[in-house]
Design a protein around this motif. Sequence first.
Motif, short mmCIF file in Angstrom:
data_model
loop_
_atom_site.label_atom_id
_atom_site.label_comp_id
_atom_site.label_asym_id
_atom_site.label_seq_id
_atom_site.Cartn_x
_atom_site.Cartn_y
_atom_site.Cartn_z
N ASN A 128 7.83 -11.21 -15.92
CA ASN A 128 7.79 -10.79 -14.48
C ASN A 128 8.56 -9.87 -14.35
OD1 ASN A 128 7.66 -10.59 -11.80
ND2 ASN A 128 8.48 -12.70 -11.52
N PRO A 129 7.70 -8.34 -14.13
CA PRO A 129 8.42 -7.28 -14.03
C PRO A 129 9.31 -7.04 -12.87
CG PRO A 129 6.11 -7.08 -14.54
CD PRO A 129 6.06 -8.41 -14.23
N ALA A 130 8.93 -7.91 -11.90
CA ALA A 130 10.05 -7.81 -10.81
C ALA A 130 11.41 -8.13 -11.18
CB ALA A 130 9.54 -8.89 -9.60
N GLY A 131 11.65 -8.80 -12.17
CA GLY A 131 13.00 -9.10 -12.54
C GLY A 131 13.76 -7.71 -13.02
N LEU A 132 13.00 -6.78 -13.26
CA LEU A 132 13.82 -5.41 -13.35
C LEU A 132 14.30 -4.88 -12.29
CD1 LEU A 132 10.88 -3.72 -15.49
CD2 LEU A 132 12.96 -4.68 -16.43
N GLY A 133 13.92 -5.26 -11.19
CA GLY A 133 14.52 -5.09 -10.03
C GLY A 133 16.10 -5.47 -9.58
N LEU A 134 16.41 -6.14 -10.25
CA LEU A 134 17.92 -6.74 -10.22
C LEU A 134 18.80 -5.66 -10.88
CD1 LEU A 134 16.24 -9.40 -9.87
CD2 LEU A 134 18.36 -10.52 -10.54
N TYR A 135 18.26 -4.69 -11.70
CA TYR A 135 19.16 -3.59 -12.18
C TYR A 135 19.51 -2.75 -11.31
CZ TYR A 135 18.30 -5.13 -17.27
OH TYR A 135 18.18 -5.78 -18.34
#
Length: 510
Positions: A58-65
Motif C-alpha cells: 500500500n504506497p500510502a504507507g510511504l506517507g508516514l516518512y
Amino acid sequence: MKKYVIIIAFFTSLVSYAQTPDDALKLSWHTSNGTARNIAIGGVMGSLGGDITAANSNPAGLGLYKTNEFVFSPGAFIFNNKYNYRGTDTSNIKGNFSYGPIGFVFGTPSKYTSSAWTSTAFSISVNQMASYNNHTQYRGFNNYSSFSEQYLEELVRDQADTTAAAGNYIFGSSLAYRTYLIDTIRGANGSVAGYQSLVPISTGINQYYDAATKGGYHEIALGLAGNIEDKLYVGGSLIIPVVSYRRDFVYKETDATNNPYNQFASFTYSEQFQSNGVGIGAKIGIIYKPQNSWRLGFAFHTPQSISFTDRIRSQMTTNTESYAGTITETSDNLNNGNAGERKYRVITPYKMIGSLSYVFKENADVRKQRGFISADVEFVNYRGARFSVQNADDYSRTSYLNQVNDGVKNYYKGNFNFKVGGELKFNVFALRLGGAYFGSPYADDKLQVSKTLLTGGIGYRNKGMFIDLGYAHTFLNDVNFPYRLNDVANTYAVQTGSTNNIVVTLGFKW
C-alpha cells in the motif's frame, strides 16, 4: 500392438505453443516478500506504513516518512520439497540466495506550517516478489494415462495429416511422431485412419518427472505519497515487473513389465525453456486514522501488462524395441539449429487489500511507540489472468491463446488471503510475530491447496541505524500436473513440505 486412440482434446502442456493456464500462477500465487520487519509480521503492510515495503503493498504507507532512508535486504530461500505421486513419495532440499527491498525513501516535511499537506515522500526500490529457484522431482507407477496422450490430442484436434504431424509441431508432437512414440493407424484402403500411442498404458508404466528451475519475479517500484495533517495518507507506485525464468526439464516413461515383445521400452523428453518479460502496472492506496491509535487501509493493485519472449529447445528419444528400435529427434534438427522463439503478453490478476491496525501509545515520534497489532485481508482474482499475442496478425496463436484464456477461467477462481502480525518494542529492541494463510486459486475444491505461514523476528533501532532479522516458515499444500489431458481426469503430484525464508535488513536514516 495395442492401439490407444484419443478423441479431440483441448489442453497440451508441452507442444508447439507451450503456454498453459498453469503459467498464470507463477505471477500471482506467491507469498509476500519484503523487509525483514515485514516478513516477521506476516506481511501485514496494508495500514501500517513506515516501511519501504509499502511501495509494493500500500504506497500510502510511504506517507508516514518525514526523513530519508536507505535499506538493503539480503536473504536466503530454502525449499524442503515433498511430493507424493500416485502413492510414491520423493523429497529433496533446494537452497538459494534471495533478497527483499533494496532502495531509498526520501521524506520531506512541508515548508508551510499552515498547510494541510504535512509531508511528501518519494521512494525508488527493487524487490523480489517470488523466487523460481527450485528442483521438482517425483515418480510413480501409472496404468491410467500417459504423457504421450497429449500429443495424440493435438494431432486429432488439428486433424493433422502425416506431413503436418512430421513437421508442424517441432517442440512436441512432431518429435513423438518421428520417433514412433506416436504412429499412424491405417484404414482398410491404406489411408490414415487415426493416430496411436505405443505406450502400453493398460499394463502400466513408470513415470519420472524432473524440473530444475531458476529465476525470479521482481518489481521496480517508484512510489509517491502524501501526508495530510498526519491523519490521511494517499499514495501510488508505478510498478515495472521484471521476470526471468529458466526450466531444464526431463520427463521419462518406462515399461513397468519389462516385456521385450510389447514394442515399447521407454521414452525420454527433455526441454530447455527460457522466458524473460518486462511490463508495467500500478498500485494505489490510502490510510486513514479515525482515531489516534487506529489505522484503516485500502489498496488496489492494477493488472500488470508483461511482454514475454520465450525460447525453447526440446529433444525426444524413444525405444520401441522391435517396432522401430531407438530413435532420437531434436527441435534443433527441425528448426535449422535454432531455438524456437515466441512473443506474447500476459495480463496479471488484480488485487485488493483491506487492513486494520492498532498502534500502542501512538506518537509522532515512532521511538516512543510501544508496538502494534495489524491484520490484512487480500482478494486476488486469479481467474482474471489473460494471454494475448503481440502480433495481431498471428491468427493461429490468437486462437490458441484464447483457448488458454478459457482454461484460466475454468481452472481458477478469485480467493482470499489473510495476514496478521504484531510488534512489541523494548527501548531500542523489538520483538515481532505473525502468520498468514493463502487460499487456493483453483476452482476445483477437490484440490486441497493452500499456504500457511508462521513468522517471527527481532529488530534493533538506534541513532539512525537499524538492523532487522525476519523468518517465515511456510507449510505447503500444492499440486503439480506433469501433463494435462482433456478426456480423462488429470493425474497430479501432491506437494507438502515447506519453504523457509530468512531475510536481514540493514537500514540507515538521515
